[in-house]
Motif scaffolding. Sequence first.
Motif, PDB file in Angstrom:
ATOM      1  N   ALA A   1       0.773  -1.056  -0.030  1.00 15.03           N
ATOM      2  CA  ALA A   1      -0.095   0.174   0.058  1.00 15.03           C
ATOM      3  C   ALA A   1       0.851   1.255   0.077  1.00 15.03           C
ATOM      4  O   ALA A   1       0.217   2.364  -0.468  1.00 15.03           O
ATOM      5  N   ILE A   2       2.003   1.114   0.356  1.00 14.94           N
ATOM      6  CA  ILE A   2       3.067   2.381   0.643  1.00 14.94           C
ATOM      7  C   ILE A   2       4.250   1.979  -0.134  1.00 14.94           C
ATOM      8  O   ILE A   2       5.225   1.725   0.518  1.00 14.94           O
ATOM      9  N   PRO A   3       4.460   1.773  -1.533  1.00 13.09           N
ATOM     10  CA  PRO A   3       5.905   1.370  -2.030  1.00 13.09           C
ATOM     11  C   PRO A   3       6.969   2.069  -1.576  1.00 13.09           C
ATOM     12  O   PRO A   3       8.160   1.664  -1.734  1.00 13.09           O
ATOM     13  N   ALA A   4       6.694   3.391  -1.396  1.00  9.00           N
ATOM     14  CA  ALA A   4       7.946   4.189  -0.864  1.00  9.00           C
ATOM     15  C   ALA A   4       8.707   3.776   0.213  1.00  9.00           C
ATOM     16  O   ALA A   4       9.795   4.146   0.546  1.00  9.00           O
ATOM     17  N   LEU A   5       8.086   3.016   1.078  1.00 12.39           N
ATOM     18  CA  LEU A   5       8.705   2.414   2.291  1.00 12.39           C
ATOM     19  C   LEU A   5       9.564   1.278   1.985  1.00 12.39           C
ATOM     20  O   LEU A   5      10.516   0.659   2.769  1.00 12.39           O
ATOM     21  N   ASN A   6       9.280   0.582   0.829  1.00 11.45           N
ATOM     22  CA  ASN A   6      10.240  -0.925   0.426  1.00 11.45           C
ATOM     23  C   ASN A   6      11.582  -0.571   0.607  1.00 11.45           C
ATOM     24  O   ASN A   6      12.374   0.594   0.035  1.00 11.45           O
TER      25      ASN A   6
END
Length: 309
Positions: free
Chosen positions: A88-93
Amino acid sequence: MNNNDELFLGVDVGGTHLKIGLVNRAGEIVSFDKEDTTPYRDDPRGFNQCFIEVVGKYLEKYPEVTKVGIGLPGLISKDRTTTLEIPAIPALNGFNLKQGLLDKYPNKKFFLENDAAAAAVGEFRYGKGNPSPNFLFITMGTGIGSAMIADGQVFKGSRGNAMEMGHMMSRGNEGLERIIGRDGILRIMDRMIRAYPDLAGEDLIGKELGTHLLVDTAKKGNQVSIMVFEEVARVLGEAIVSAIRILDVTEVYFGGGISAGLEFMMPALDKTVRQFLTKYYVDDLKMEKATLENNAGTLGAAALCFMEE
């Protein structure tokens, strides 16, 4: 400050919002806030920096807090420092979130966990059903999340992300989450309404389908809604049979929004499980609704602060 008066911050991370609770040792939410994170996606500082700064906002608001628990919707590293895959929040990957927080707030302690596992920890610590130190926790909402508490600790598996029951193959070639996650349930609901229009009646025909509608109409005795829950229960029951065989667990707790309809699932769930398990497994089997309900995410995140004690 007396140890019993200690307050913790529980941060439940969703796709678009953070739910932030100030929680005491007794599991009471002293104060609750919600933050919209959608603007972070377009912020020039980047999502991750915005996330770290909003945590700081609440550390400033509640200066007495020294420990923060964070429940995250996805896969994280076994040492619980780095977010690996957060759909849901790819930036955190691939971001070392724990280190990012410690760099900014070196005098605080941070505890990261998968959100389903955090909810299980919350149930273990604060649940009214007094769970044993060994139980399976299944959360049914938009998706299907699960966790195992084994000997009082989150069972992590070899690399840190065990117990993704939502991705168990079911009914041939589909993942459990696709069949009985929110969208899957609505597909079953639509199919049943078309198959039994007379039974569906004006409660369901022409209405915008949703899980609240499903629960509400089942409570009114709508036969189609009850049949939908029976179908969901059969699919879920088969997955639970496999999980029980593998984990040899005797307690199963259900959380998440869909669990509001657990009473309508229970007969078919119980029947399926008992049909495919031997006496050894079913003699002491306990399947119940989790008790923290809407506060599970926030309380679970806060309860992570106890895991080193």
